[in-house]
Structures are given as C-alpha cells and as structure tokens.
Design a protein around this motif. Structure first.
Motif, PDB file in Angstrom:
ATOM      1  N   GLN A  63       5.947   0.872 -17.387  1.00  0.00           N
ATOM      2  CA  GLN A  63       7.125   0.349 -16.680  1.00  0.00           C
ATOM      3  C   GLN A  63       6.893  -1.070 -16.154  1.00  0.00           C
ATOM      4  OE1 GLN A  63       9.035   3.229 -14.162  1.00  0.00           O
ATOM      5  NE2 GLN A  63       9.555   4.381 -15.981  1.00  0.00           N
ATOM      6  N   TYR A  95      16.663  -8.300  -4.882  1.00  0.00           N
ATOM      7  CA  TYR A  95      15.850  -7.091  -4.711  1.00  0.00           C
ATOM      8  C   TYR A  95      16.755  -5.876  -4.546  1.00  0.00           C
ATOM      9  CZ  TYR A  95      12.155  -4.090  -2.806  1.00  0.00           C
ATOM     10  OH  TYR A  95      11.265  -3.076  -2.578  1.00  0.00           O
ATOM     11  N   PHE A 127       0.872  -1.174   0.000  1.00  0.00           N
ATOM     12  CA  PHE A 127       0.000   0.000   0.000  1.00  0.00           C
ATOM     13  C   PHE A 127       0.905   1.217   0.000  1.00  0.00           C
ATOM     14  CE2 PHE A 127      -2.576   3.368   1.752  1.00  0.00           C
ATOM     15  CZ  PHE A 127      -3.787   3.191   1.101  1.00  0.00           C
ATOM     16  N   GLU A 128       0.971   1.919  -1.131  1.00  0.00           N
ATOM     17  CA  GLU A 128       1.943   3.001  -1.219  1.00  0.00           C
ATOM     18  C   GLU A 128       1.460   4.180  -2.047  1.00  0.00           C
ATOM     19  OE1 GLU A 128       6.035   1.409  -0.005  1.00  0.00           O
ATOM     20  OE2 GLU A 128       5.969   2.577  -1.813  1.00  0.00           O
ATOM     21  N   GLY A 129       1.982   5.332  -1.716  1.00  0.00           N
ATOM     22  CA  GLY A 129       1.748   6.510  -2.537  1.00  0.00           C
ATOM     23  C   GLY A 129       2.939   6.729  -3.446  1.00  0.00           C
ATOM     24  N   ILE A 130       2.694   7.182  -4.655  1.00  0.00           N
ATOM     25  CA  ILE A 130       3.791   7.499  -5.560  1.00  0.00           C
ATOM     26  C   ILE A 130       3.798   8.998  -5.813  1.00  0.00           C
ATOM     27  CG2 ILE A 130       3.769   5.246  -6.664  1.00  0.00           C
ATOM     28  CD1 ILE A 130       2.305   6.585  -9.024  1.00  0.00           C
ATOM     29  N   TYR A 166       9.197   5.322 -12.242  1.00  0.00           N
ATOM     30  CA  TYR A 166       8.633   4.612 -11.097  1.00  0.00           C
ATOM     31  C   TYR A 166       9.246   3.231 -10.947  1.00  0.00           C
ATOM     32  CZ  TYR A 166       5.158   8.296 -11.041  1.00  0.00           C
ATOM     33  OH  TYR A 166       4.550   9.516 -10.971  1.00  0.00           O
ATOM     34  N   SER A 167      10.484   3.060 -11.428  1.00  0.00           N
ATOM     35  CA  SER A 167      10.982   1.684 -11.447  1.00  0.00           C
ATOM     36  C   SER A 167      11.181   1.104 -10.057  1.00  0.00           C
ATOM     37  CB  SER A 167      12.245   1.577 -12.301  1.00  0.00           C
ATOM     38  OG  SER A 167      13.142   2.586 -11.964  1.00  0.00           O
ATOM     39  N   ALA A 168      11.507   1.951  -9.064  1.00  0.00           N
ATOM     40  CA  ALA A 168      11.665   1.398  -7.713  1.00  0.00           C
ATOM     41  C   ALA A 168      10.339   0.837  -7.205  1.00  0.00           C
ATOM     42  CB  ALA A 168      12.190   2.465  -6.761  1.00  0.00           C
ATOM     43  N   VAL A 169       9.259   1.579  -7.428  1.00  0.00           N
ATOM     44  CA  VAL A 169       7.939   1.100  -6.997  1.00  0.00           C
ATOM     45  C   VAL A 169       7.549  -0.145  -7.778  1.00  0.00           C
ATOM     46  CG1 VAL A 169       5.516   1.704  -6.794  1.00  0.00           C
ATOM     47  CG2 VAL A 169       7.234   3.427  -6.405  1.00  0.00           C
ATOM     48  N   LYS A 224       9.291  -4.098 -17.259  1.00  0.00           N
ATOM     49  CA  LYS A 224       9.993  -4.949 -16.287  1.00  0.00           C
ATOM     50  C   LYS A 224       9.427  -6.361 -16.290  1.00  0.00           C
ATOM     51  CE  LYS A 224      12.476  -1.505 -14.541  1.00  0.00           C
ATOM     52  NZ  LYS A 224      13.886  -1.342 -14.837  1.00  0.00           N
ATOM     53  N   ARG A 225       8.615  -6.657 -17.292  1.00  0.00           N
ATOM     54  CA  ARG A 225       8.078  -8.011 -17.494  1.00  0.00           C
ATOM     55  C   ARG A 225       7.349  -8.556 -16.266  1.00  0.00           C
ATOM     56  NH1 ARG A 225      11.769  -9.223 -21.979  1.00  0.00           N
ATOM     57  NH2 ARG A 225      11.940  -7.120 -22.748  1.00  0.00           N
ATOM     58  N   ARG A 270       6.869  -6.227  -7.898  1.00  0.00           N
ATOM     59  CA  ARG A 270       7.349  -7.586  -8.178  1.00  0.00           C
ATOM     60  C   ARG A 270       7.694  -8.306  -6.874  1.00  0.00           C
ATOM     61  NH1 ARG A 270      10.183  -9.005 -12.574  1.00  0.00           N
ATOM     62  NH2 ARG A 270      11.295  -7.060 -12.748  1.00  0.00           N
ATOM     63  N   GLN A 271       8.453  -7.599  -6.037  1.00  0.00           N
ATOM     64  CA  GLN A 271       8.903  -8.163  -4.776  1.00  0.00           C
ATOM     65  C   GLN A 271       7.719  -8.603  -3.903  1.00  0.00           C
ATOM     66  OE1 GLN A 271      11.813  -8.881  -3.930  1.00  0.00           O
ATOM     67  NE2 GLN A 271      11.890  -9.016  -1.700  1.00  0.00           N
ATOM     68  N   ASP A 323       5.967   6.699  -0.397  1.00  0.00           N
ATOM     69  CA  ASP A 323       5.201   7.846   0.090  1.00  0.00           C
ATOM     70  C   ASP A 323       6.135   9.002   0.418  1.00  0.00           C
ATOM     71  OD1 ASP A 323       2.340   7.175   0.462  1.00  0.00           O
ATOM     72  OD2 ASP A 323       3.214   5.477   1.497  1.00  0.00           O
ATOM     73  N   HIS A 372      14.120  -7.975 -17.373  1.00  0.00           N
ATOM     74  CA  HIS A 372      13.092  -7.707 -16.369  1.00  0.00           C
ATOM     75  C   HIS A 372      13.607  -6.816 -15.246  1.00  0.00           C
ATOM     76  CE1 HIS A 372      15.293 -11.172 -14.938  1.00  0.00           C
ATOM     77  NE2 HIS A 372      14.847 -10.920 -13.731  1.00  0.00           N
ATOM     78  N   GLN A 395       9.575  -2.351  -9.045  1.00  0.00           N
ATOM     79  CA  GLN A 395      10.316  -3.498  -8.475  1.00  0.00           C
ATOM     80  C   GLN A 395       9.661  -3.952  -7.182  1.00  0.00           C
ATOM     81  OE1 GLN A 395      12.217  -5.037 -10.202  1.00  0.00           O
ATOM     82  NE2 GLN A 395      13.463  -3.704 -11.484  1.00  0.00           N
ATOM     83  N   LYS A 396       9.136  -3.000  -6.455  1.00  0.00           N
ATOM     84  CA  LYS A 396       8.491  -3.332  -5.191  1.00  0.00           C
ATOM     85  C   LYS A 396       7.230  -4.168  -5.436  1.00  0.00           C
ATOM     86  CE  LYS A 396       8.305  -0.887  -0.871  1.00  0.00           C
ATOM     87  NZ  LYS A 396       8.216   0.416  -0.219  1.00  0.00           N
TER      88      LYS A 396
END
Lengths: 319, 302
Positions: free
Chosen positions: A186, B5, A146-149, A156-159, A190-191, A164-165, B272, B145, A161-162
C-alpha cells in the motif's frame, strides 16, 4: 542431573571440575541452585537458561563475585541495568534487533524522521518500543509517528496516508509478514518513498512471495547465519559422535559460553573474577556462533542479528 | 486543518466503506428475509477471493489480457460462490427453518468454521500472493497517490452493484416477492410466493456480491488467506447492524459510515484504537437508536 560431577583437563594446565545443578527454570529454585553452587566453590557458571531464573540467581553470584555466562537469557535488563557486573551472555538480547534496526536506519540510511509502527502483539510492540527508546536516546532522528495497526484489517490506507502526512523518510515496523506485505504494497501504491525496516517476523520467504516486487528494497533483521562456520559444524559432529543425537536448542551459544569461559580461565591464569573479566572483554574467542568478545555490560559483540535486504526476490545479508 | 489530508482520509474511508457495504448486503438481505445472521458469509467472501485467484492463475498462463482476466475471475467466482451460498442454505439452514432461532445460528457458526478448515485442507493455511488484476487507469495518474485505480474500481463497482440491486428489488417480480417475504413470510406464501425460491435467490445474490468484494479486495491488498473472511465479515456485520439490519440502503450507509469513521479515527486519533473506535460507535449508536440508521422500530408479530 543434580550433583553429578565429572572433570577434565584444559589448555593452560588447569583442571576443571563440573558441578551441575538444575533450576527447572524456576526463580525460587534458581536461588537455591545458586547458593549451592557458590558454597560448593564454583567460580564460573554457565547458565542459567531462563531470564526469570537468571535474574533471581544473579544477586547471589554478584555478591560472591562468580562469573555467570548464560547461553539463553535474553531479557535486556540483565546486561543493561548495570546491576549485575558479573553477568555475560552469548545470545543477543531481546532488544538487539531494534538496536540494529535503529543504528542501520540512522547510520547507514541517514534517516531523520522515522515512523514506528507495530501490530500490537507482544513481539511487534516490544520491537517498536525498543526502537522508540533507542531513537530517542540517540537524539539523531525524530519519531514522527508511533502507532499500532490492526492485524488482518482489510486495508491500511489510513495509516499509510498518516505516514505520508508525518513526512517520515523511514518506516520501522514491528510484527509479522502478513501485515508487513500489506503495508509495503500500500505504501508503494500510494507512491510514498520511504525505507522500510522490520524484524525477524518479516525476514521470511513468504513475505517476498506475497509482497512480490513491492518487497524489493525492504530491510529486515534476522539471526546471523552461522551454519557455515567450520567450528559450528565441528561442534555438532562432536555432539553426534558422543551422544548419537542432534544437539538441542541453545547448543551453539552454550558451546560458545563454555569456550569463552575456558579461554578466560586459561588466559587469566586464575579464577579471580576481575582477571577473568578482563580477558572476556578484551580477547576474541572463536566459537560456533562466530568470533566473539564481550562489551562492558556483558553482551557478546558479534553475536546475534544481521540486516538483510530484499534484492531480486531474495534476502541478502548486508555486510 | 489540512484539507488534503482530510480528503485522503475521506477517500480511504470511502474505499473501506464500499468494501464493508458490499459484504454487509449479504448479511442484511438474509436477515431481512429469514431473520438469520449468516456467519458463513465472511467465508463466502474468502472463497470468492480464492476462486478468483485460481481462475486468474489459469487464465494468466493462457495469456489472457489483464482486464479480461479480471472480468472473468469476478464472473466465475460470482457463479461459484452463488453455488456455495445456495448449497449452504439447503444443507445448513433449510432443515432448521422451523427450529427456533438459536439452532440455525449455531449451524451458521459451524458452517463458517467448516469452510475455513475446508480451505486450509484443500488449499493452504499460508498467505498466498494475489496478482494485481486491476489495471492502472491513465486518467487517475495525477491523483494515483491518494486514490489508486483499485480504490476507484472498488468504489465504482460497489456503487453500480448496489444501484442495480436496489432497482432489482424495487421493480422486478422477484424483487417484489422478496419484499413480500421479508414483510410476512406466511402471508406471502398464502398469496402464492414460493418462499423457498425467494430464500435461495437471496443467498445466491448475497454470495455473488461477496464474491465480487472478495476478488476486488484481494487484488487491492495483494494477498489472500483462509482467515481473511473473519474480520471482514465481523466488520460488515457491524455495518449491517449500524445501518439497521434488514434494510438494504441501511447496509450501504452503515458500511460507509463505519469505513469513514475508522479512517478518520485512525487518521486523526490513532490507529491503535481503530477497532475500539468502530465498535464504540456501534454501541453508542445502538443505545440511542436500537434499530440502526435506516431500520424500522420492530413491531412484534402476533
């Protein structure tokens, strides 16, 4: 408008007398208007317009057992708190899109792990928070993120990746199309294989134009298309004929409220609240917003939003 | 800790950082030489992206192959933006060179607003799709990816440009003149350096680099809009300050530092607070080292 009275006759042989009050959308005036209406013997109130004013006036109507049908008050609490049993509305509440999105994700797409994102704005965050609430209440899926961007960020690649994680199978996003199109492209880049569900802010042709083929398969909710309904066209024509202008905002839902009220009085054969409420909750009425009836809390079933899916570069309504 | 990660976040931070660094160079070079924060620099970046879009559109309909379109779009927008940078300096900053520090700063803010509105008027205020000009490299397929072709290209191109610029400043005559002007403009002029020319070249180089960034990033995210330069510009400016404004390697380090900290902050804490994170770092850093990572403590010129 204050104090203007007119009357006409409706099916069922009952005379209906109009008593008009203006609350100017102000809660303090709304209570005065409500007291005036109740003391004038009003049995059904079409209104109020604003959520705040409606909320202020409702205790007075609840006390007097007067039926209230608002065409425009969208605050979710008005129906969901259960505090105002005489309240109905012919417009979807603010959380309707989130509810539709969650039901769709879990019911139709079989989502088990949902990532909820938003753009930190009022609209987007509101959507995300309602979605979170419904997912938690349903207990059938889990919120894994649950996140705000940040709107307008370079990427937004960090989000992503998150996402995916987190192992999410579905992403729900509350916000507008510029961020949504960056996110979907994105995610594709990032497939990551996830369903993407969003709101009316994304159900915009610009989204499809900008996201291009990455938009394919994206779901977004938007108002039901009612402009094709015969009754809708007819009501608008009648308004033009009588007043010479196009109707304003909330015309459809106000017309629907009036039809529902007239139907309730006619079928119940009285203006007793319990008898009318029973009709409201069991009988379907044809209105300019579709064929509707009301649920136990007072929200209209069949009013509001549909889920759309991008197919071949167009939003297609999901039936 | 999940190593993969961590690595993913590192790479996304690297891409972001390279973008910031590429734009930050423009800020830092201009500041190094005339002590002006060129707020219109973010808009040059945006105009670069728009130019790239137009060129790519024209070449696309003419049937050029993708790599050729990319190279040409970048080159044309570099030239075009260099022209903008040169002109902006002549119109908005040069007449104010003797006017104290605040006047050119206001002029720069005005230029930034002017350029945004100009793009709204002659182009659009809407979001416009940007074609994906960056080809998919086959050798990156196994890790696409986590590190796509566009990420790769942005990092590599930024690294090459920065290396080239460093060599330029170190070994060419113009580079020497730039360093001299940065150290002491009056002295450099007395020794025969044409300061006006040096300043023009600085604006040209900075703007051309921003144009490269604009085209690559627009292609990476797939869209462009008149306002994209604002946030990118603010972040790049932060990177330049973080690295020590006026210092070239500082801008690169600052950009990477900012990109990585945002990426890790978003990944391990929460997105956030992405911006809060970046700017808190800046504040904390500047409390302990006011001149930035590579900046030299300033000696007041008398």
């Amino acid at each position: 408008m204050k104090g203007k009275i007119s009357s006409f006759v409706v099916a069922g042989g009952k005379q209906i007398e109009l008593v008009v009050q203006d609350d100017q959308c102000k809660p303090e005036l709304a209570t005065n208007a409500a007291t005036k209406l109740v003391s004038d013997g009003a049995k059904v109130v079409i209104g109020h317009i604003c959520s705040g004013a409606t909320k202020a006036a409702l205790p007075i109507y609840t006390e007097a057992k007067v039926m209230v049908i608002s065409p425009s008050a969208t605050n979710p609490e008005l129906t969901q708190s259960g505090q105002y049993p005489t309240f109905f509305r012919t417009i979807a509440s603010d959380d309707a899109q989130a509810k539709l999105g969650v039901d769709f994700a879990i019911g139709k797409l079989g989502a088990k792990k949902i990532a909820v994102l938003h753009d930190k704005g009022d609209y987007g965050k509101g959507y995300a928070e309602f979605a979170k609430k419904f997912i938690e209440e349903g207990g059938k899926a889990q919120i894994v993120l649950f996140e705000g961007i940040t709107p307008g960020a370079v990427d937004y690649s960090a989000v992503v990746q998150k996402i995916r994680q987190s192992g999410a199978d579905t992403v729900m996003f509350g916000g507008y199309h510029p961020e949504a199109s960056k996110l979907v492209s994105q995610i594709k880049k990032k497939r990551i294989e996830v369903h993407f569900i969003s709101d009316d802010g994304v159900k915009d042709d610009t989204f499809i134009k900008v996201a291009g083929k990455d938009a394919e398969g994206v779901y977004a909710s938007g108002p039901k298309d009612v402009s094709g309904l015969a009754l809708n066209k007819q009501a608008i024509e009648a308004h033009k004929a009588m007043f010479g202008t196009d109707p304003g905002a909330f015309f459809d839902s106000a017309y629907a409220a009036m039809l529902a009220a007239v139907n309730a009085v006619a079928k119940a054969g009285s203006t007793d609240f319990d008898a009318m409420a029973k009709v409201m909750r069991s009988e379907k009425v044809d209105t300019p917003v579709g064929t509707i009836k009301f649920d136990a809390r007072g929200d209209a079933e069949g009013v509001g939003f549909s889920m759309y899916r991008v197919q071949n570069g167009k939003y297609v309504e999901m039936k | 800790m999940d190593v993969q990660y961590f690595f993913e976040l590192f790479l996304s931070g690297l891409t972001r950082g390279s973008i910031y660094a590429l734009i930050a160079i423009g800020y830092t070079m201009v500041y190094g030489i005339i002590e002006l924060i060129n707020f219109a620099h973010g808009e040059i970046y945006m105009i670069g992206a728009f130019t790239g879009l137009i060129v790519a559109g024209i070449l696309g309909t003419m049937g050029f192959p993708l790599p050729a379109i990319l190279v040409l779009a970048v080159l044309v927008s570099m030239i075009y933006c260099a022209g903008y940078g040169y002109t902006i300096e002549k119109i908005a900053y040069k007449p104010l060179r003797q006017a104290g520090r605040l006047s050119p700063l206001i002029s720069a803010i005005g230029m930034s607003l002017f350029l945004q509105n100009y793009v709204i008027l002659v182009q659009t205020s809407d979001f416009v799709p940007f074609p994906s000009l960056i080809p998919e490299f086959a050798f990156l397929e196994p890790i696409a990816h986590i590190f796509a072709s566009s990420d790769f290209l942005i990092v590599v191109v930024s690294a090459v440009l920065m290396a080239g610029l460093t060599l330029f400043i170190k070994y060419t005559k113009m580079g020497k003149a730039m360093r001299a002007t940065a150290q002491n403009r009056k002295m450099a002029m007395l020794l025969g350096v044409d300061a006006d020319r040096v300043i023009s070249v600085t604006f040209i180089i900075g703007s051309a680099l921003a144009a490269v960034g604009g085209v690559l990033i627009a292609s990476h995210v797939g869209m462009v809009n008149f306002a994209v330069g604002f946030l990118a510009g603010i972040k790049a400016f932060t990177a330049a300050v973080l690295g020590g404004i006026g210092s070239l390697p500082g801008a690169m380090l600052g950009g990477l530092f900012l990109g990585l900290s945002e990426s890790f902050g978003a990944g391990y804490i929460s997105s956030d607070y992405e911006d809060v994170f970046a700017f808190s770092l800046l504040v904390i850093f500047l409390i302990f080292r006011p001149s930035g990572i590579m900046g030299k403590a300033k000696v007041e010129k008398v």
